[in-house]
Each structure stands twice: as C-alpha cells, then as structure tokens.
Design a protein around this motif. Structure first.
Motif, short mmCIF file in Angstrom:
data_model
loop_
_atom_site.label_atom_id
_atom_site.label_comp_id
_atom_site.label_asym_id
_atom_site.label_seq_id
_atom_site.Cartn_x
_atom_site.Cartn_y
_atom_site.Cartn_z
N LEU A 1 16.29 13.77 7.35
CA LEU A 1 16.43 12.28 7.22
C LEU A 1 17.84 11.95 6.69
O LEU A 1 18.66 11.21 7.36
N GLY A 2 17.91 12.27 5.52
CA GLY A 2 19.16 12.02 4.71
C GLY A 2 20.57 12.45 5.28
O GLY A 2 21.28 11.57 5.51
N PRO A 3 20.56 13.88 5.77
CA PRO A 3 21.83 14.13 6.59
C PRO A 3 22.18 13.21 7.63
O PRO A 3 23.24 12.89 7.92
N ARG B 1 13.47 0.17 6.77
CA ARG B 1 13.65 0.37 7.83
C ARG B 1 12.77 1.55 8.47
O ARG B 1 11.93 1.99 9.19
N LEU B 2 13.49 2.87 7.48
CA LEU B 2 13.08 4.17 8.11
C LEU B 2 12.05 4.63 7.07
O LEU B 2 11.11 5.52 7.85
N VAL B 3 11.55 4.30 6.04
CA VAL B 3 10.45 4.71 5.10
C VAL B 3 9.42 3.84 4.97
O VAL B 3 8.07 4.22 5.15
N ILE B 4 9.70 2.68 4.64
CA ILE B 4 8.38 1.58 4.08
C ILE B 4 7.77 1.01 5.06
O ILE B 4 6.64 1.33 5.11
N LEU B 5 8.68 0.36 6.05
CA LEU B 5 7.92 -0.42 7.01
C LEU B 5 7.12 0.55 7.93
O LEU B 5 6.03 0.16 8.44
N HIS C 1 5.11 9.87 6.47
CA HIS C 1 4.99 9.78 8.24
C HIS C 1 5.78 10.68 8.98
O HIS C 1 6.05 10.57 9.91
N LYS C 2 6.89 11.42 8.08
CA LYS C 2 7.67 12.31 8.79
C LYS C 2 7.08 13.74 8.73
O LYS C 2 6.44 14.24 7.58
N THR C 3 7.71 14.55 9.69
CA THR C 3 7.11 16.02 9.48
C THR C 3 8.19 16.74 8.37
O THR C 3 8.84 16.08 7.79
N THR D 1 0.95 -1.31 -0.17
CA THR D 1 0.21 -0.03 0.05
C THR D 1 0.92 1.40 -0.04
O THR D 1 0.40 2.40 -0.13
N VAL D 2 2.00 1.24 0.33
CA VAL D 2 3.09 2.21 0.32
C VAL D 2 3.20 2.65 -1.16
O VAL D 2 3.99 1.97 -1.81
N PRO D 3 2.92 3.69 -1.51
CA PRO D 3 3.40 4.22 -3.11
C PRO D 3 4.78 3.98 -3.45
O PRO D 3 5.87 4.30 -2.61
N LEU D 4 5.24 3.57 -4.64
CA LEU D 4 6.45 3.30 -4.94
C LEU D 4 7.33 4.79 -4.92
O LEU D 4 8.62 4.33 -4.59
N GLY D 5 6.81 5.86 -4.94
CA GLY D 5 7.46 7.10 -5.02
C GLY D 5 8.23 7.13 -3.71
O GLY D 5 9.39 7.87 -3.60
N GLN D 6 7.63 6.86 -2.73
CA GLN D 6 8.38 6.67 -1.36
C GLN D 6 9.65 6.11 -1.22
O GLN D 6 10.61 6.45 -0.84
#
Lengths: 222, 251
Positions: free
Chosen positions: B109-111, A137-141, B100-102, A116-121
C-alpha cells in the motif's frame, strides 16, 4: 380489483418514477453523506463546524418542508431550472431535497462506522506516509462503510418511502398517482390502496434481505 | 555489530517536553541517534518510553524543544510531515495491520500510494520482503488469519517496504504469546546486523544485550542513564536503574 388490473401500466409507471427517485437521490446521498462524514472527522475546525451545522439543520427539518422549499424556494423564487419540461423539472428539484435530507443521515451512520475502526489503523496509515485524505479513503472508509452496510440499507429503505413526499411538489410518483386513481375510481379505493402498499413491500423487502446478506459477507474480521 | 558513523546524527532531540494534561510525560529530553545505531529504550511503565518513540514521527506533538531528523526540523503537518513519516518506519505493539487488506496488500500500500511505484514492481519487492521475514506463503491471507508473531513480522515488512532511514519499534513483542516472541526478535536482530537505524522500546533484556549499541534508561519522563549494554547491565551508575534491573533480572 378490476381497476387495479386496468390501471396496471399507470401504476407501474408511477413506481418506476419512485425507483428512479430512490436510485438517483440514494447515490447522491451516499457520495455527499460520505463527504460530510469526512468533513466531520477532518482536522480542520471550519470543516468540522460546517459539517455539524449542516447535519443538525437538515436532520431536524421535516422532509416535507425541505421538498416544498426545493419546489417553491429554489424552483419558483430562485428560478432554478433543470428542464423546460415541468414534470422533469420538479423531478430534479425533489432529488435535491431528498438528497440533502438523506445525506445528513448517511453522514451520521458513516461517522458511527468510522468510530468502530480502531485508532491504530489510522496511526499505521499515517506512519507509512499516507496523507489525511489517503488514510480516510484507503484505510478508514473501506472498513467503516463495511460495518454500517445494514444501517445504510435501512436508510435506503426509508428513502424508498420518503420519495412519496415528492408528491407535495407535483412529482407523479406512486403516492400522487394513487390519490389520482382514488379520484377516478371512487368505488375501488381499498383495492387500489392495497395494490400500492404491495408495490412498496415488493421494493423494500428485497432491499432488507440484500443489505443483511451483504453486511455479513463483507464484514471485516479483526 | 556495524560501525557507527560519528559526526552527523540521524536524529537529534533537544529540550523536548510533552504533557498529557497535568502529566509531564517527557521532561527536557535530549538524545541523538547516529546512522546505523540501535538504541534500546527501557524503563518502568509510565516512564515515557512509548511517547518518546511516538514523538519521533509526530504521532504525538511536542510542547517545546526541537527534533531534527536527517538535518531538518520535523515538519508540523501536511505533505512534508507525510514525507517524513514515509522515511521513518513504525512497528506498533498491537501490529495495526490494515484489517481489510491481504498481507501482501498491507506491504504494497505504502509503496504504490506514497512512492507511486508500479503495482507489479511493488508486489515483487513485497514478496521479497515477506520472504525475508519468513511469511511469503501467507501473502494472500488476511491479518486476522495469522498468528500474532506472523502479523508483527508482516508489520516489519510493511515498514521495510518504504525503505525507511530508521525504524521505530514501540514494544513490538509485548502483545505476543511467549512462544512467538523469538521469531519477531530474530527478524529484528537481522535488521540490526544489516545496519538499520533502530529505536526499540522493549522489555526484552536478551534482545537489548544482543542487538543494542546503546541502552537508554528512562524513568518518570526523564532519561536517567545511558550507556553500552555491557556497562548498563553489569554496573548501572544510578540507584534508579539498579532498582529497575533488580526487579526484572531476578527470575
């Protein structure tokens, strides 16, 4: 009814074991299930294949068979011992069985969440230089898990009830204790049964309410 | 406009080919981008412009040819590829902010995770960048609470936070409501003036005239024509480009 009141400490003790089985195997299933989901979406074909094989075998094998295998196959034949205490040993063997089984379902639910998470993420995450594991770990899950809190709650609910299968290898949880009480109080089978049934409702109903509320609160707005 | 250092290009593509199934989307592409140069890629839809943009940080792989970035061949995978991507910013048509992030977390996040910069320092820099794109007051909000234009400016700040050697823009204003296009273009013109190396796929001809050092016109997977904005818009040399311009510049 008197039998239920008299045996209340025993009944509560049995349910305490049910709760311990649920919490421990629930946590292991969550961690291992997410790891399996990560394998199934990884760029490495070997990991994808291994994950798919595991999930399809475990998900399609009756839980009773898995628990009995853990008790006899692992415990007796392969001599896997966690403790000299026999009941503690079968407790941990049944944890292995319950976790191995439940994690396959957790994997599929989490994988549905990932879809359900868009590919663009993922593209944006890769574009700032995150590695595959960091992206996951940081974006998708974090987004995937939030969308599947309600179905994960259903799995936990099922797990509460599935712990009764541990009775098959002698773990004194609620179901086996109920059977023993039937033997001891042949005149009070119905009250004892109703007592245990109510006990399960008390455990599962709040879970459903909680997961529903949590799902609404943590929903990711797009 | 900034002066462009000549001899050593930042990016060089040679003989690049790419297929999507039976579709030949990039045909033998050769292109160099100098440091500090702003290249605007235009052309009809389906001409391969976006794919050209995406192969530069390997969001799409290529079938043959070579892409050299900053003196080195583009790495195929792993940590080397992640490092390359951290040096090439990307701004997408659909913003792709982390939902999900501000806003501030999107920028830091990247830095913090890739460059391992301490959080406090990254946040300070993040706020400066948000200030620069004019949305510092929105730092604590989530992407869905912002307008499209604000989201896209956040995406630009997120790219800038990595101190990239180049930024790729893949139709950055195509998903925006008309009244928000200008605020994004203004930020991009500012970047161009500050000497950022940019490749911009766009339909905004005003921006192309104002900010581009060079126009690359693509059609059917090929680079049909390239030249300075004034040359290209006043006397295009190919029939294909004349035809394209006549369709978009009549209104």
């Amino acid at each position: 009814m008197e039998a239920v009141v008299d045996e209340l400490p025993v009944i509560l003790g049995a349910f305490w074991l049910t709760v311990k089985l649920t919490v421990v195997s629930g946590l292991i299933s969550l961690v291992w299930g997410i790891a399996l989901a990560a394998m199934r979406v990884s760029p490495l074909p070997v990991l994808r294949g291994a994950g798919a094989l595991y999930v399809n075998v475990l998900r399609n094998t009756p839980l009773t068979l898995i628990i009995v295998f853990c008790g006899l196959g692992l415990g007796t034949v392969m001599d896997v011992q966690f403790s000299d205490d026999l009941s503690l040993n079968s407790f941990w063997l049944s944890i292995i069985g319950l976790s191995a089984y439940t994690s396959a379902f957790v994997c599929e639910v989490v994988r549905a969440g990932i879809n359900t998470v868009p590919l663009g993420q993922a593209e944006a995450a890769r574009a700032i230089g995150l590695t595959f594991l960091q992206t996951l770990r940081l974006v998708i899950l974090p987004q995937a898990v939030r969308t599947v809190i309600a179905p994960l709650g259903s799995l936990l609910n099922a797990l509460v009830k599935n712990t009764t299968v541990a009775a098959a290898i002698g773990v004194m949880e609620a179901a086996l204790r109920m059977k023993n009480l039937f033997d001891a109080h042949g005149d009070a089978i119905i009250p004892i049964f109703l007592g245990f049934a109510a006990g399960f409702v008390v455990l599962t109903l709040p879970l459903n309410l909680l997961s529903g509320r949590l799902a609404r609160r943590l929903a990711v707005v797009r | 406009m900034t002066e462009i250092s000549g001899s050593d290009p930042l990016v060089r593509l040679e003989g690049v080919n790419k297929h999507f199934g039976p579709l030949h989307v990039l045909k033998d592409i050769g292109l160099s981008v100098a440091r500090g140069e702003v290249v605007v890629v235009i052309g009809p839809s389906g001409s391969g412009k976006s794919t050209l943009c995406r192969v530069l940080n390997r969001l799409e792989t290529i079938d043959s040819g070579s892409i050299v970035f900053d003196g080195r061949e583009l790495p195929a995978e792993g940590r080397a590829l992640a490092r390359l991507r951290s040096e090439v910013g990307m701004v997408f048509q659909s913003f792709n902010l982390f939902a999900h992030k501000t806003i501030l977390e999107n920028v830091t996040l990247g830095p913090t995770r890739v460059r391992k910069i301490p959080r406090q320092q990254a946040e300070q820099r993040g706020m400066e960048l948000l200030e620069r794109v004019g949305i510092a007051s929105q730092a604590a909000k989530y992407p869905a609470q912002l307008s499209g234009g604000q989201q896209q400016r956040t995406a630009i700040a997120r790219a800038l936070a990595m101190d990239p050697k180049m930024i790729l823009f893949d139709e950055p204003t195509s998903a925006l409501d008309p009244e928000m296009v200008q605020e994004v273009l203004d930020v991009m013109v500012g970047l161009a003036k500050d000497g950022m190396t940019m490749m911009v796929v766009t339909h905004e001809m005003g921006f192309a005239r104002r900010a581009a050092n060079r126009i690359v016109f693509m059609a059917d997977g090929q680079i049909v024509e390239e030249g300075s904005p004034s040359e290209f818009f006043t006397k295009p040399s190919t029939e294909r480009a004349r035809d394209f311009l006549s369709k978009i510049l009549t209104h």
